[in-house]
Design a protein around this motif. Structure first.
Motif, PDB file in Angstrom:
ATOM      1  N   SER A  38      40.165  48.795  19.961  1.00 38.55           N
ATOM      2  CA  SER A  38      40.581  47.546  20.595  1.00 38.55           C
ATOM      3  C   SER A  38      40.090  46.377  19.746  1.00 38.55           C
ATOM      4  N   PHE A  39      40.885  45.315  19.684  1.00 41.75           N
ATOM      5  CA  PHE A  39      40.469  44.126  18.945  1.00 41.75           C
ATOM      6  C   PHE A  39      39.950  43.055  19.887  1.00 41.75           C
ATOM      7  N   ALA A  40      40.258  43.201  21.180  1.00 40.50           N
ATOM      8  CA  ALA A  40      39.775  42.243  22.173  1.00 40.50           C
ATOM      9  C   ALA A  40      39.715  42.920  23.530  1.00 40.50           C
ATOM     10  N   ALA A  41      38.842  42.409  24.376  1.00 41.49           N
ATOM     11  CA  ALA A  41      38.720  42.946  25.729  1.00 41.49           C
ATOM     12  C   ALA A  41      38.320  41.824  26.674  1.00 41.49           C
ATOM     13  N   VAL A  42      38.906  41.857  27.853  1.00 39.37           N
ATOM     14  CA  VAL A  42      38.502  40.961  28.928  1.00 39.37           C
ATOM     15  C   VAL A  42      37.723  41.827  29.917  1.00 39.37           C
ATOM     16  N   VAL A  43      36.514  41.378  30.234  1.00 36.40           N
ATOM     17  CA  VAL A  43      35.622  42.146  31.106  1.00 36.40           C
ATOM     18  C   VAL A  43      35.334  41.329  32.362  1.00 36.40           C
ATOM     19  N   VAL A  44      35.489  42.012  33.507  1.00 38.21           N
ATOM     20  CA  VAL A  44      35.250  41.373  34.803  1.00 38.21           C
ATOM     21  C   VAL A  44      34.155  42.150  35.516  1.00 38.21           C
ATOM     22  N   PRO A  45      33.056  41.489  35.903  1.00 38.28           N
ATOM     23  CA  PRO A  45      32.008  42.203  36.632  1.00 38.28           C
ATOM     24  C   PRO A  45      32.512  42.678  37.991  1.00 38.28           C
ATOM     25  N   GLU A  46      31.898  43.720  38.499  1.00 38.31           N
ATOM     26  CA  GLU A  46      32.291  44.280  39.796  1.00 38.31           C
ATOM     27  C   GLU A  46      32.300  43.188  40.859  1.00 38.31           C
ATOM     28  N   GLY A  48      34.061  40.594  40.845  1.00 39.32           N
ATOM     29  CA  GLY A  48      34.423  39.300  40.283  1.00 39.32           C
ATOM     30  C   GLY A  48      35.914  39.118  40.164  1.00 39.32           C
ATOM     31  N   GLY A  49      36.310  37.958  39.710  1.00 37.94           N
ATOM     32  CA  GLY A  49      37.708  37.627  39.514  1.00 37.94           C
ATOM     33  C   GLY A  49      37.901  36.928  38.188  1.00 37.94           C
ATOM     34  N   TRP A  50      39.016  36.243  38.048  1.00 39.32           N
ATOM     35  CA  TRP A  50      39.346  35.585  36.790  1.00 39.32           C
ATOM     36  C   TRP A  50      38.257  34.580  36.374  1.00 39.32           C
ATOM     37  N   SER A  51      37.669  33.870  37.321  1.00 43.35           N
ATOM     38  CA  SER A  51      36.660  32.856  36.966  1.00 43.35           C
ATOM     39  C   SER A  51      35.378  33.464  36.415  1.00 43.35           C
ATOM     40  N   SER A  52      35.136  34.742  36.658  1.00 45.05           N
ATOM     41  CA  SER A  52      33.934  35.386  36.116  1.00 45.05           C
ATOM     42  C   SER A  52      34.236  36.291  34.920  1.00 45.05           C
ATOM     43  N   ALA A  53      35.498  36.328  34.489  1.00 42.28           N
ATOM     44  CA  ALA A  53      35.894  37.170  33.352  1.00 42.28           C
ATOM     45  C   ALA A  53      35.387  36.583  32.041  1.00 42.28           C
ATOM     46  N   ALA A  70      46.366  33.445  23.488  1.00 40.24           N
ATOM     47  CA  ALA A  70      46.770  32.711  24.693  1.00 40.24           C
ATOM     48  C   ALA A  70      47.685  33.564  25.566  1.00 40.24           C
ATOM     49  N   VAL A  71      48.636  34.256  24.947  1.00 41.64           N
ATOM     50  CA  VAL A  71      49.543  35.123  25.705  1.00 41.64           C
ATOM     51  C   VAL A  71      48.767  36.278  26.326  1.00 41.64           C
ATOM     52  N   LEU A  72      47.865  36.885  25.578  1.00 45.63           N
ATOM     53  CA  LEU A  72      47.095  38.011  26.100  1.00 45.63           C
ATOM     54  C   LEU A  72      46.164  37.575  27.226  1.00 45.63           C
ATOM     55  N   MET A  73      45.607  36.376  27.151  1.00 44.88           N
ATOM     56  CA  MET A  73      44.766  35.881  28.237  1.00 44.88           C
ATOM     57  C   MET A  73      45.597  35.672  29.498  1.00 44.88           C
ATOM     58  N   GLU A  74      46.835  35.228  29.348  1.00 46.80           N
ATOM     59  CA  GLU A  74      47.705  35.064  30.508  1.00 46.80           C
ATOM     60  C   GLU A  74      48.028  36.423  31.121  1.00 46.80           C
ATOM     61  N   VAL A  75      48.272  37.430  30.285  1.00 48.12           N
ATOM     62  CA  VAL A  75      48.514  38.789  30.779  1.00 48.12           C
ATOM     63  C   VAL A  75      47.291  39.282  31.551  1.00 48.12           C
ATOM     64  N   ALA A  76      46.099  39.088  30.981  1.00 45.35           N
ATOM     65  CA  ALA A  76      44.867  39.523  31.645  1.00 45.35           C
ATOM     66  C   ALA A  76      44.675  38.798  32.968  1.00 45.35           C
ATOM     67  N   MET A  79      46.957  40.244  35.592  1.00 43.28           N
ATOM     68  CA  MET A  79      46.501  41.570  36.017  1.00 43.28           C
ATOM     69  C   MET A  79      45.297  41.471  36.948  1.00 43.28           C
ATOM     70  N   ILE A  80      44.363  40.600  36.624  1.00 45.41           N
ATOM     71  CA  ILE A  80      43.145  40.447  37.417  1.00 45.41           C
ATOM     72  C   ILE A  80      43.476  39.857  38.786  1.00 45.41           C
ATOM     73  N   GLU A  81      44.328  38.854  38.806  1.00 49.36           N
ATOM     74  CA  GLU A  81      44.664  38.210  40.081  1.00 49.36           C
ATOM     75  C   GLU A  81      45.573  39.068  40.945  1.00 49.36           C
ATOM     76  N   ALA A  82      46.231  40.066  40.362  1.00 55.69           N
ATOM     77  CA  ALA A  82      47.122  40.935  41.130  1.00 55.69           C
ATOM     78  C   ALA A  82      46.354  41.952  41.959  1.00 55.69           C
TER      79      ALA A  82
END
Length: 83
Positions: A38-46, A48-53, A70-76, A79-82
């Motif tokens: 992987s070249f990037a990862a968005v991590v969310v604590p248990e 948590g939501g988008w504001s803690s990613a 920017a596009v990948l952050m929107e995808v993340a 996904m997180i808010e869904a």
């Protein structure tokens, strides 16, 4: 796992729960020769939501276009808010 086509890039999106660290991870991987890393990862604590990613980028991949991130952050975010 899903695959996104963004201009010249084909990106695999891997979404999983890391039970050892109690966090959700959304990884982004370039398809093809570098598929296994992987070249990037968005991590969310248990719990948590988008504001803690947080975003982590592998420095071994060098520069990554800002428009792609920017596009990948929107995808993340979607996904997180869904969930």
């Amino acid at each position: 796992m899903r695959t996104l086509r963004l201009g010249e890039y084909e990106i695999e999106v891997v979404d999983f729960e890391d039970v050892t660290a109690a966090e959700r991870v959304i990884e982004f991987r370039f398809s093809g020769d570098r598929k296994s890393s992987s070249f990037a990862a968005v991590v969310v604590p248990e719990g948590g939501g988008w504001s803690s990613a947080v975003l982590s980028i592998d420095p071994q991949f060098g520069d990554v276009p800002a428009a792609l991130m920017a596009v990948l952050m929107e995808v993340a975010r979607e996904m997180i808010e869904a969930k």
